[in-house]
Design a protein around this motif. Structure first.
Motif, PDB file in Angstrom:
ATOM      1  N   ARG A  56       0.961  -1.265  -0.274  1.00 19.53           N
ATOM      2  CA  ARG A  56      -0.117   0.020   0.105  1.00 19.53           C
ATOM      3  C   ARG A  56       0.695   0.890   0.248  1.00 19.53           C
ATOM      4  O   ARG A  56       2.023   1.048   0.559  1.00 19.53           O
ATOM      5  N   ASN A 105      -3.655   5.989   5.132  1.00 21.99           N
ATOM      6  CA  ASN A 105      -2.953   4.527   3.684  1.00 21.99           C
ATOM      7  C   ASN A 105      -3.244   4.674   2.929  1.00 21.99           C
ATOM      8  O   ASN A 105      -5.392   4.406   2.643  1.00 21.99           O
ATOM      9  N   TYR A 107      -4.867   2.144  -0.131  1.00 21.67           N
ATOM     10  CA  TYR A 107      -5.117   0.270  -0.847  1.00 21.67           C
ATOM     11  C   TYR A 107      -5.652   1.426  -2.809  1.00 21.67           C
ATOM     12  O   TYR A 107      -6.674   1.692  -3.064  1.00 21.67           O
ATOM     13  N   ASP A 112      -3.946  -5.033  -2.404  1.00 28.59           N
ATOM     14  CA  ASP A 112      -3.452  -3.971  -1.293  1.00 28.59           C
ATOM     15  C   ASP A 112      -4.361  -4.177  -0.314  1.00 28.59           C
ATOM     16  O   ASP A 112      -4.908  -4.228   0.196  1.00 28.59           O
ATOM     17  N   GLU A 185      -9.738   1.716  -5.753  1.00 29.89           N
ATOM     18  CA  GLU A 185      -8.720   2.508  -4.214  1.00 29.89           C
ATOM     19  C   GLU A 185      -9.680   2.601  -3.325  1.00 29.89           C
ATOM     20  O   GLU A 185     -10.825   3.226  -3.342  1.00 29.89           O
TER      21      GLU A 185
END
Length: 202
Positions: A56, A105, A107, A112, A185
């Motif tokens: 990630r 974070n 992803y 991820d 995402e």
């Protein structure tokens, strides 16, 4: 309440859950802004096989002394960016806590992920309050009780807020498992308060 409920001793984490915390319009705006304004990077962690990249992208923002070390990575905070600061103020109103830092974070798709861990580093204090804001694709968030192995799962939706309090970090671990079917995402912000700056060099 059933008779079974009276004797149910299944452990439960100390969390507050707001699945529709942000409106769809505001969540969409925040997601677009964060993709553009945050300086994303891909860190690597040490393993017996050598250094491997995290699955990630991440960023760390906060007050200048809010240094945070996890997995051998020393995070020196970048300044707050506008959308992050807006979300921080909103989370503080809900939580009654002044946050001085945030881990972001990103992803990129369902491949991820984040493995089992707890945010239990000494600089967070004994009973940290951590506000987790989710934007983008819905992902599962698993909490696993250390003593019993009991698992509780939340579906972290676009614009949701999950607040972990009390003994949650001491008694539970959490993860974002891989979800190969997810193509979109997701960005997650975990606002926290560093009680004492990290001193390890990482």
């Amino acid at each position: 309440m059933s008779t079974f409920d009276l004797f149910d001793d299944t452990p439960a984490p100390d969390v507050d859950w707001y699945p529709d915390w942000l409106s769809r319009e505001l969540a969409d705006r925040m997601l677009t802004a964060l993709i553009d304004e945050v300086a994303w990077r891909q860190d690597a962690i040490r393993t017996p096989r050598g250094r491997i990249p995290l699955p990630r992208l991440t960023a760390w923002q906060g007050e200048p002394d809010a240094v945070y070390v996890y997995s051998g990575i020393r995070n020196v905070p970048a300044p707050w960016t506008p959308a992050v600061l807006e979300l921080r103020h909103a989370a503080e109103q809900i939580c009654g806590v002044r946050f001085n830092s945030v881990l972001l974070n990103r992803y990129r798709n369902g491949n991820d992920s984040m493995g089992w861990h707890a945010d239990s580093e000494p600089e967070l204090g004994d009973a940290p309050v951590i506000a987790s804001v989710s934007l983008g694709s819905t992902r599962a968030f698993d909490l696993r009780h250390r003593a019993t192995g009991a698992v509780q799962t939340y579906r972290l939706t676009h614009g949701s807020l999950l607040v972990m309090r009390g003994s949650t970090q001491a008694q539970w671990q959490h993860r974002i498992p891989k979800a190969p079917a997810v193509q979109g995402e997701r960005i997650n912000l975990t606002f926290r308060r560093i009680a004492s700056p990290a001193r390890a060099s990482g």
